[in-house]
Design a protein around this motif. Structure first.
Motif, PDB file in Angstrom:
ATOM      1  N   ASN A  36       5.482   1.654   5.964  1.00 47.99           N
ATOM      2  CA  ASN A  36       5.707   0.485   5.112  1.00 47.99           C
ATOM      3  C   ASN A  36       5.052  -0.783   5.666  1.00 47.99           C
ATOM      4  OD1 ASN A  36       7.240   1.288   2.781  1.00 47.99           O
ATOM      5  ND2 ASN A  36       8.949   1.745   4.158  1.00 47.99           N
ATOM      6  N   ASP A  37       4.134  -0.599   6.614  1.00 43.17           N
ATOM      7  CA  ASP A  37       3.496  -1.745   7.255  1.00 43.17           C
ATOM      8  C   ASP A  37       2.180  -2.140   6.598  1.00 43.17           C
ATOM      9  OD1 ASP A  37       5.532  -2.084   9.079  1.00 43.17           O
ATOM     10  OD2 ASP A  37       4.618  -0.768  10.576  1.00 43.17           O
ATOM     11  N   SER A  38       2.001  -1.778   5.338  1.00 47.12           N
ATOM     12  CA  SER A  38       0.800  -2.169   4.615  1.00 47.12           C
ATOM     13  C   SER A  38       1.119  -2.215   3.127  1.00 47.12           C
ATOM     14  CB  SER A  38      -0.350  -1.188   4.879  1.00 47.12           C
ATOM     15  OG  SER A  38      -0.047   0.090   4.334  1.00 47.12           O
ATOM     16  N   SER A  52      -3.473   3.039   6.091  1.00 44.55           N
ATOM     17  CA  SER A  52      -2.427   3.215   7.101  1.00 44.55           C
ATOM     18  C   SER A  52      -3.051   3.193   8.485  1.00 44.55           C
ATOM     19  CB  SER A  52      -1.697   4.533   6.882  1.00 44.55           C
ATOM     20  OG  SER A  52      -2.610   5.617   6.937  1.00 44.55           O
ATOM     21  N   GLU A  82       8.616  -9.213   4.127  1.00 46.71           N
ATOM     22  CA  GLU A  82       8.649  -9.168   5.591  1.00 46.71           C
ATOM     23  C   GLU A  82       7.413  -9.823   6.198  1.00 46.71           C
ATOM     24  OE1 GLU A  82      11.384  -5.124   6.051  1.00 46.71           O
ATOM     25  OE2 GLU A  82       9.202  -4.989   6.347  1.00 46.71           O
ATOM     26  N   SER A  83       6.277  -9.637   5.541  1.00 39.58           N
ATOM     27  CA  SER A  83       5.026 -10.155   6.091  1.00 39.58           C
ATOM     28  C   SER A  83       4.953 -11.667   6.046  1.00 39.58           C
ATOM     29  CB  SER A  83       3.832  -9.546   5.348  1.00 39.58           C
ATOM     30  OG  SER A  83       3.754  -8.160   5.582  1.00 39.58           O
ATOM     31  N   ARG A  88      -3.404   3.296  -0.368  1.00 44.95           N
ATOM     32  CA  ARG A  88      -2.914   2.297   0.575  1.00 44.95           C
ATOM     33  C   ARG A  88      -3.327   2.698   1.988  1.00 44.95           C
ATOM     34  NH1 ARG A  88       3.365   1.386   0.499  1.00 44.95           N
ATOM     35  NH2 ARG A  88       2.850   0.486  -1.541  1.00 44.95           N
ATOM     36  N   PRO A 142      -2.818  -2.902   7.048  1.00 47.64           N
ATOM     37  CA  PRO A 142      -1.814  -2.526   8.050  1.00 47.64           C
ATOM     38  C   PRO A 142      -1.736  -3.509   9.206  1.00 47.64           C
ATOM     39  CG  PRO A 142      -3.208  -0.649   7.478  1.00 47.64           C
ATOM     40  CD  PRO A 142      -3.848  -1.860   6.873  1.00 47.64           C
ATOM     41  N   SER A 166       4.000  -3.837  -1.504  1.00 50.25           N
ATOM     42  CA  SER A 166       5.369  -3.552  -1.919  1.00 50.25           C
ATOM     43  C   SER A 166       6.227  -4.794  -1.688  1.00 50.25           C
ATOM     44  CB  SER A 166       5.952  -2.388  -1.124  1.00 50.25           C
ATOM     45  OG  SER A 166       6.131  -2.770   0.240  1.00 50.25           O
ATOM     46  N   LYS A 178       1.757  -0.186  12.344  1.00 48.51           N
ATOM     47  CA  LYS A 178       1.094   0.478  11.219  1.00 48.51           C
ATOM     48  C   LYS A 178       1.892   1.691  10.718  1.00 48.51           C
ATOM     49  CE  LYS A 178      -3.377  -1.182  12.881  1.00 48.51           C
ATOM     50  NZ  LYS A 178      -4.764  -0.858  13.248  1.00 48.51           N
ATOM     51  N   LYS A 228       8.985  -4.921  -0.119  1.00 52.10           N
ATOM     52  CA  LYS A 228       9.398  -4.886   1.282  1.00 52.10           C
ATOM     53  C   LYS A 228       8.330  -5.490   2.193  1.00 52.10           C
ATOM     54  CE  LYS A 228      10.533  -1.601   5.029  1.00 52.10           C
ATOM     55  NZ  LYS A 228      11.645  -2.391   5.603  1.00 52.10           N
ATOM     56  N   HIS A 229       7.075  -5.043   2.026  1.00 56.93           N
ATOM     57  CA  HIS A 229       6.029  -5.504   2.941  1.00 56.93           C
ATOM     58  C   HIS A 229       5.688  -6.981   2.706  1.00 56.93           C
ATOM     59  CE1 HIS A 229       2.878  -5.183   5.839  1.00 56.93           C
ATOM     60  NE2 HIS A 229       1.927  -5.491   4.971  1.00 56.93           N
TER      61      HIS A 229
END
Length: 336
Positions: free
Chosen positions: A91-93, A336, A102-103, A334, A84, A96, A88, A98-99
């Motif tokens: 979807n911040d970990s 969080s 974006e990361s 996962r 995370p 996926s 957090k 998406k993560h």
């Protein structure tokens, strides 16, 4: 400084790699952190390892600042995604699509570069199909945001799955980043043989076992002031598994081996992991520049077989060897 190929690729990295886990952005002031990075550059280290989760993204920012103005083509920058970050949120970990997508953009911005050399899955994500993750990594590579893909603390079976998908998708999975030291050898029975088969190298962390293999902790003695074992921000917890008298007593027996090789205990510990031909690099951290200058002397050291056997005899049954530890220490959901 000596250099080794990373996996079955053309990429070479410095066999001593500088990492900023548990230091930059948290335990070490920024000026000291920058001084350590510059010391690493001065002694020939070209490879730098970080992660978005370290100090909740602050470590990447510090590293980017420290490397500003350096010739990018002369460096190898590694970072990671999974744990995370930011606020957090849900979807911040994880891994996926998406993560991951974006990361990587966040990491590049903080590091001040348009690409990283190796982008690593910091752990296996039980909540995301591995096919989704590897497709996202393939797109990161095709976009030129990462040159290669690696992982961290994956089991042998997970490495095989990831490698097969990477091959099908047309990119290279070239590295694994596990914990490895003379005290912690859980990768040897399964992960290393699978990695040799697949053309994957190890970039190992904690080669000094969080400082225990330096010999500065003695059985029955108080930890030195300012050492990791006294750090309440996370270091004390990380080192606690080794702070037992039976472990510390056996580590003291390595002093004679280090003396014969004219090495410090820390140099012996780093040189020991580099004797494994599947290890491309040992990651060192530092809170002071002199630690970098000291540990880099392990590069190029060849330890005779007889002395390697003496290390085994000295440490005996306190060595952790169970390959199941890799899977057992992995997140079951996962975070969080």
């Amino acid at each position: 400084m000596e250099f080794r190929h990373l996996g079955r690729s053309g990429l070479k990295i410095s066999e001593i790699t500088y990492g900023n886990w548990l230091t930059h952005g948290s335990q070490v002031e920024n000026d000291a952190a920058v001084a350590c990075v510059h010391a690493a550059l001065d002694v020939g280290i070209t490879t730098f390892d970080t992660a978005d989760v370290y100090a909740n993204t602050a470590a990447e920012t510090v590293l980017g600042t420290a490397l500003k103005g350096q010739r990018r083509e002369s460096l190898e920058i590694l970072t990671k995604v999974y744990f995370p970050t930011g606020p957090k949120g849900h979807n911040d970990s994880g891994l996926s699509r998406k993560h991951v997508l974006e990361s990587i953009d966040g990491s590049l911005k903080r590091l001040g570069t348009d690409h990283v050399d190796v982008y690593q899955a910091h752990r296996w994500d039980v909540s995301t199909p591995v096919e989704e993750t590897m497709q996202a990594f393939a797109d990161v590579v095709r976009a030129g945001k990462a040159l290669y893909i690696g992982v961290s603390e994956w089991t042998a079976d997970q490495l095989r799955q990831g490698h097969a998908l990477a091959k099908d998708l047309g990119f290279q999975l070239i590295s694994n980043q596990p914990q490895y030291s003379a005290l912690y050898r859980v990768i040897e029975p399964e992960v290393v043989p699978a990695s040799r088969e697949l053309g994957i190298s190890q970039v190992v962390f904690s080669p000094i076992a969080q400082g225990v293999l330096t010999g500065k902790y003695t059985p029955g003695g108080a930890p030195p002031e300012g050492s990791r074992a006294t750090d309440e921000k996370g270091g004390k917890q990380m080192i606690s598994r080794w702070m037992r008298d039976d472990v510390l007593s056996r580590v003291q027996q390595l002093k004679s081996v280090a003396s014969e090789l004219q090495l410090s205990m820390a140099q012996l510990a780093v040189a020991w992991v580099l004797q494994n031909d599947n290890v491309a690099a040992a990651i060192i951290g530092a809170s002071r520049p002199e630690q970098v200058h000291e540990n880099v002397k392990a590069s190029g050291v060849r330890i005779p077989a007889e002395l390697m056997q003496r290390v085994d005899a000295a440490l005996g049954d306190v060595v952790e060897r169970d390959p199941a530890r890799t899977a057992a220490s992995a997140p079951t959901e996962r975070p969080s």
